[in-house]
Design an enzyme around this catalytic site. Structure first.
Site, PDB file in Angstrom:
ATOM      1  N   GLY A 236      49.450  45.278  48.992  1.00  0.00           N
ATOM      2  CA  GLY A 236      49.667  44.107  48.159  1.00  0.00           C
ATOM      3  C   GLY A 236      51.137  43.713  48.182  1.00  0.00           C
ATOM      4  O   GLY A 236      51.578  42.897  48.991  1.00  0.00           O
TER       5      GLY A 236
ATOM      6  N   PRO B 203      43.520  42.112  48.499  1.00  0.00           N
ATOM      7  CA  PRO B 203      43.213  40.857  47.819  1.00  0.00           C
ATOM      8  C   PRO B 203      44.269  40.547  46.760  1.00  0.00           C
ATOM      9  O   PRO B 203      44.605  41.418  45.966  1.00  0.00           O
ATOM     10  CB  PRO B 203      41.848  41.123  47.182  1.00  0.00           C
ATOM     11  CG  PRO B 203      41.711  42.619  47.133  1.00  0.00           C
ATOM     12  CD  PRO B 203      42.509  43.150  48.274  1.00  0.00           C
TER      13      PRO B 203
ATOM     14  N   ARG C 106      34.827  46.878  46.280  1.00  0.00           N
ATOM     15  CA  ARG C 106      36.107  47.368  45.756  1.00  0.00           C
ATOM     16  C   ARG C 106      35.901  47.978  44.379  1.00  0.00           C
ATOM     17  O   ARG C 106      35.292  47.362  43.491  1.00  0.00           O
ATOM     18  CB  ARG C 106      37.143  46.240  45.686  1.00  0.00           C
ATOM     19  CG  ARG C 106      38.551  46.795  45.510  1.00  0.00           C
ATOM     20  CD  ARG C 106      39.635  45.767  45.710  1.00  0.00           C
ATOM     21  NE  ARG C 106      40.837  46.402  46.236  1.00  0.00           N
ATOM     22  CZ  ARG C 106      42.070  46.159  45.821  1.00  0.00           C
ATOM     23  NH1 ARG C 106      42.302  45.268  44.874  1.00  0.00           N
ATOM     24  NH2 ARG C 106      43.104  46.787  46.335  1.00  0.00           N
TER      25      ARG C 106
ATOM     26  N   TYR D  42      37.126  43.588  35.884  1.00  0.00           N
ATOM     27  CA  TYR D  42      36.344  42.331  35.875  1.00  0.00           C
ATOM     28  C   TYR D  42      34.857  42.637  35.646  1.00  0.00           C
ATOM     29  O   TYR D  42      34.489  43.782  35.382  1.00  0.00           O
ATOM     30  CB  TYR D  42      36.636  41.532  37.152  1.00  0.00           C
ATOM     31  CG  TYR D  42      38.088  41.084  37.158  1.00  0.00           C
ATOM     32  CD1 TYR D  42      38.501  40.039  36.329  1.00  0.00           C
ATOM     33  CD2 TYR D  42      39.052  41.755  37.895  1.00  0.00           C
ATOM     34  CE1 TYR D  42      39.835  39.662  36.278  1.00  0.00           C
ATOM     35  CE2 TYR D  42      40.393  41.375  37.846  1.00  0.00           C
ATOM     36  CZ  TYR D  42      40.774  40.329  37.031  1.00  0.00           C
ATOM     37  OH  TYR D  42      42.089  39.953  36.950  1.00  0.00           O
TER      38      TYR D  42
ATOM     39  N   THR E  19      45.314  37.408  44.029  1.00  0.00           N
ATOM     40  CA  THR E  19      45.149  36.130  43.365  1.00  0.00           C
ATOM     41  C   THR E  19      46.458  35.361  43.359  1.00  0.00           C
ATOM     42  O   THR E  19      47.484  35.905  42.956  1.00  0.00           O
ATOM     43  CB  THR E  19      44.670  36.400  41.927  1.00  0.00           C
ATOM     44  OG1 THR E  19      43.341  36.911  42.018  1.00  0.00           O
ATOM     45  CG2 THR E  19      44.700  35.171  41.064  1.00  0.00           C
TER      46      THR E  19
ATOM     47  N   GLN F 294      36.929  38.224  49.301  1.00  0.00           N
ATOM     48  CA  GLN F 294      36.605  38.973  48.085  1.00  0.00           C
ATOM     49  C   GLN F 294      35.878  38.061  47.096  1.00  0.00           C
ATOM     50  O   GLN F 294      36.359  36.968  46.770  1.00  0.00           O
ATOM     51  CB  GLN F 294      37.855  39.543  47.411  1.00  0.00           C
ATOM     52  CG  GLN F 294      37.445  40.503  46.291  1.00  0.00           C
ATOM     53  CD  GLN F 294      38.599  41.090  45.511  1.00  0.00           C
ATOM     54  OE1 GLN F 294      39.396  40.361  44.937  1.00  0.00           O
ATOM     55  NE2 GLN F 294      38.664  42.409  45.457  1.00  0.00           N
TER      56      GLN F 294
ATOM     57  N   GLY G  24      50.911  51.260  47.064  1.00  0.00           N
ATOM     58  CA  GLY G  24      52.188  51.686  47.631  1.00  0.00           C
ATOM     59  C   GLY G  24      52.127  52.077  49.099  1.00  0.00           C
ATOM     60  O   GLY G  24      52.961  52.872  49.564  1.00  0.00           O
TER      61      GLY G  24
ATOM     62  N   ALA H 208      36.132  46.108  40.768  1.00  0.00           N
ATOM     63  CA  ALA H 208      37.295  46.892  40.324  1.00  0.00           C
ATOM     64  C   ALA H 208      38.044  46.182  39.192  1.00  0.00           C
ATOM     65  O   ALA H 208      37.680  45.085  38.764  1.00  0.00           O
ATOM     66  CB  ALA H 208      38.241  47.104  41.517  1.00  0.00           C
ATOM     67  N   ASN H 209      39.088  46.855  38.725  1.00  0.00           N
ATOM     68  CA  ASN H 209      40.185  46.234  37.968  1.00  0.00           C
ATOM     69  C   ASN H 209      39.810  45.624  36.621  1.00  0.00           C
ATOM     70  O   ASN H 209      40.578  44.849  36.060  1.00  0.00           O
ATOM     71  CB  ASN H 209      40.895  45.162  38.817  1.00  0.00           C
ATOM     72  CG  ASN H 209      41.565  45.755  40.047  1.00  0.00           C
ATOM     73  OD1 ASN H 209      41.582  46.966  40.204  1.00  0.00           O
ATOM     74  ND2 ASN H 209      42.118  44.915  40.903  1.00  0.00           N
TER      75      ASN H 209
END
Ligand SMILES: Cc1cc2nc3c(=O)[nH]c(=O)nc-3n(C[C@H](O)[C@H](O)[C@H](O)COP(=O)(O)O)c2cc1C
Length: 380
Positions: free
Chosen positions: A332, A31, A237, A189, A33, A109, A310, A186-187
């Site tokens: 990504g 995903p 996620r 949020y 943005t 997502q 990666g 995740a991340n």
């Protein structure tokens, strides 16, 4: 440039039937943005072309960018797409049709930004588990600048509204033709803000011990499962690192991971996707003692697991699959640089290196197109 040994087929090119998805290979677009929707959140033709290019390039699964879920507090950035109105659904249908026509599956997502919202025309201010200022500053590549505002602590009604938003959005995703949804927990949020001890200071049932901090995510997964039925694909996620705290780790390490993965499987997740925000998988996934968090997720839940970070490195990608660390890989930066990466892997063609100017000064599709034109001009 990385050259690939084309002697034997790469393990990522093997088909996979898992989590209710019939995939031609194990390569997924992560995903991402791109802040390129219309101001009212409607995806554009340009976005349909962007997503279709990954499908034409051979990816088995295309996961959309984080898409906002309600017309209240979920939106995170100006020009983020939504899946709230009939207009959103109709425009996403063009995306899903084009991706399907090129042989890929696609999952949407679903994202509630919570305190990490830097652009929301629906409501002033932000909400979060507690009135705690987020770390670091807003992200210029998505149109923000300066410190994050301090969020308002969510009431019980705000929580119910956020859960209802995920359920309605998930129904809209399926109406738009998506093969499933992925709950963004995740991340850093909203759902991750509840899970994280330093952003969640609540004293009600949504704060305190690990399972209480996880309660909102589990409730969202259960409610989406109840809304979509037993056969729907509902991924989750998760990540330790965050867009505003790359090196964060779950305080209890593997013990926390087991509890989190087990509870979300029980809540009805179809797959787990472990993000590697800002770092390579090998750094972010290795636990004390050398086991990996993705292998742990597979072992604890028996669910398919997507590894990330990666994975455009063919040697690492092969190792992750062959040594049983994950079932699928999401890419990504590697996918942005090589929308046809699976085709290149098949033919042994060299991979292009990611050029950060693709996302600077903003991560928009217009900017990426301008950059490609400039590069083509410089070469010719
Ligand atoms: C431009 C950009 C936008 C991103 N947006 C999202 C997003 O909307 N949702 C999400 O879960 N992760 C998002 N990510 C994180 C990626 O999905 C991925 O986890 C990260 O890039 C690491 O994978 P990579 O090493 O293959 O790039 C974004 C990454 C980039 C580069």
């Amino acid at each position: 440039m990385t050259t690939i040994d084309s002697g034997a087929a790469h393990p990522a090119l093997k088909p996979l039937h898992a989590a209710g998805l019939d995939l031609r290979n194990r390569l997924a677009v992560a995903p991402m943005t791109r802040v390129s929707a219309a101001p009212d959140g409607t995806p554009t033709r340009q976005m349909a072309e962007y997503y279709a290019a990954f499908a034409r390039g051979g990816f088995g699964l295309v996961i959309t960018e984080g898409t906002y879920t309600d017309d209240r507090y979920s939106q995170g950035y100006f020009n983020q797409p939504g899946i709230v109105t009939d207009g959103h659904v109709a425009a996403w249908r063009e995306v899903t049709e084009r991706v399907h026509a090129a042989g890929a599956r696609t999952v949407q997502q679903l994202m509630h930004a919570g305190a990490l919202s830097q652009g929301n025309p629906y409501r002033p201010g932000t909400i979060g588990p507690s009135a705690v200022a987020p770390l670091r500053e807003m992200m210029p590549e998505y149109g923000g600048s300066g410190p994050w505002p301090v969020p308002r602590e969510m009431t019980a009604a705000d929580i119910d509204e956020a859960v209802a938003g995920f359920v309605a959005a998930a129904g809209n995703s399926l109406r738009a033709g998506f093969d499933g949804v992925e709950v963004h927990a995740a991340n850093g949020y909203l759902l991750d803000q509840f899970l994280t001890d330093y952003t969640n200071r609540r004293t009600d049932g949504y704060g305190g011990a690990l399972l209480d901090r996880l309660r909102l995510t589990a409730e969202v997964v259960k409610a989406v499962r109840a809304g979509l039925g037993p056969d729907a694909v509902i991924g989750v996620r998760l990540s330790q690192g965050k867009v505003n705290d790359f090196t964060y780790r779950w305080p209890g390490g593997a013990r926390d991971a087991e509890v989190i993965f087990g509870a979300l499987a029980e809540a009805g997740a179809s797959y787990l996707h472990i993000a590697s925000e800002g770092r390579a998988w090998v750094e972010s996934a290795t636990l004390d003692g050398g086991a990996t968090i993705t292998a742990l997720a597979r072992r604890v839940t028996g669910l398919p697991v997507i590894a990330n970070g990666g994975m455009h490195d063919p040697a690492q990608a092969a190792e992750v699959l062959e040594d049983g660390h994950a079932d699928l890989l999401s890419l990504g930066h590697g996918a942005l640089a090589n929308p046809d990466l699976p085709r290149r892997l098949e033919s042994g063609a060299a991979l292009a290196e990611f050029d950060r100017r693709l996302l600077e000064p903003m991560a928009t599709l217009d900017n990426a197109e301008r950059h490609r034109r400039e590069r083509a001009g410089a070469v010719s």
